[in-house]
Design an enzyme around this catalytic site. Sequence first.
Site, PDB file in Angstrom:
ATOM      1  CG  HIS A   3       8.787  -5.135  10.173  1.00 53.86           C
ATOM      2  ND1 HIS A   3       8.455  -4.891  11.481  1.00 53.86           N
ATOM      3  CD2 HIS A   3       8.213  -6.321   9.846  1.00 53.86           C
ATOM      4  CE1 HIS A   3       7.721  -5.900  11.943  1.00 53.86           C
ATOM      5  NE2 HIS A   3       7.561  -6.778  10.984  1.00 53.86           N
ATOM      6  NE  ARG A  28       7.928 -15.239   9.800  1.00 54.57           N
ATOM      7  CZ  ARG A  28       7.171 -14.925  10.845  1.00 54.57           C
ATOM      8  NH1 ARG A  28       6.576 -15.898  11.516  1.00 54.57           N
ATOM      9  NH2 ARG A  28       7.004 -13.672  11.207  1.00 54.57           N
ATOM     10  CB  CYS A  85       4.257  -6.646  12.592  1.00 54.25           C
ATOM     11  SG  CYS A  85       4.186  -8.219  11.747  1.00 54.25           S
TER      12      CYS A  85
HETATM   13  N1  GLN Z   1       4.501 -13.100  15.152  1.00 49.65           N
HETATM   14  C1  GLN Z   1       3.519 -12.368  14.345  1.00 49.65           C
HETATM   15  C2  GLN Z   1       3.292 -13.052  13.001  1.00 49.65           C
HETATM   16  O1  GLN Z   1       4.097 -13.880  12.618  1.00 49.65           O
HETATM   17  C3  GLN Z   1       3.996 -10.940  14.117  1.00 49.65           C
HETATM   18  C4  GLN Z   1       5.301 -10.879  13.325  1.00 49.65           C
HETATM   19  C5  GLN Z   1       5.942  -9.515  13.362  1.00 49.65           C
HETATM   20  O2  GLN Z   1       5.759  -8.729  14.296  1.00 49.65           O
HETATM   21  N2  GLN Z   1       6.795  -9.221  12.322  1.00 49.65           N
HETATM   22  O3  GLN Z   1       2.327 -12.738  12.304  1.00 49.65           O
END
Ligand code: GLN
Length: 238
Positions: free
Chosen positions: A194, A128, A94
């Site tokens: 993840h 998100r 990520c």
């Molecule tokens: N902050 C980054 C995003 O929102 C990565 C998120 C993460 O590492 N899960 O894309």
Amino acid sequence: MPDSEITVALIYPSLLGTYGDRGNAQVLQRRLEWRGIAARVLEIGLDQDIPEQCDIYLLGGGEDGPGRTAAALLAAQPSFPRAVNAGRPVLAVCAGMQLMGHHVGELEGGYKGLGLLDVTTTITAPTRTIGELTIRPTGDWSTELITGFENHRGSTSIGPDAQPLGTVVHGVGNGAGEPVEGACAGRIIATYMHGPVLARNPALADRLLGWAVGAPLAPLEMANVDALRRERLLKASR
Ligand code: GLN
């Protein structure tokens, strides 16, 4: 059998540890120890130099600010690109994937990545992307689906010098217009997954370990790992 202990470097867990990706380090260590191979996890703090001779390097996920900070710290560590360019395996998850690329975010407000992986990330999505993610791996290294959990606002496009980790079966993935997820080049494996992703996908863990050990690995039959995989794949199929 390697003649020395395998070192798994966990880079800046205080910045890149928001989503539990340090579990990937534990999975790698255990899968070596279950095979009788000595292994240790080396956590690298913000004030420490990145050793050039580690056997695997792990970058986990984090929020935008910590990702920017981690990129700036790593840009001042010439040993890391030397290790990567020498073919030492990297798993970047990520934010870790994002900062390995050329640029993260918008041209004004974004930040420069390390340029070690041919990807570019924009962070323009209004919401998100959160949920189970399942992909079919590209290439011929595995026929098993890869399962994980995604939580990101970034959208990552892949340039000509990298290829996707897989094609999306369930979920969003890179979110840059094509149904692909992650990015690979050489011995760099990058993903939005993840989970930790290596806990759910032993074949992916063993791909990294095979590179690190430099020899074929004895198979491991782990009923609990298989059960976790089945449970998460079933969850994603609903
Ligand atoms: N902050 C980054 C995003 O929102 C990565 C998120 C993460 O590492 N899960 O894309």
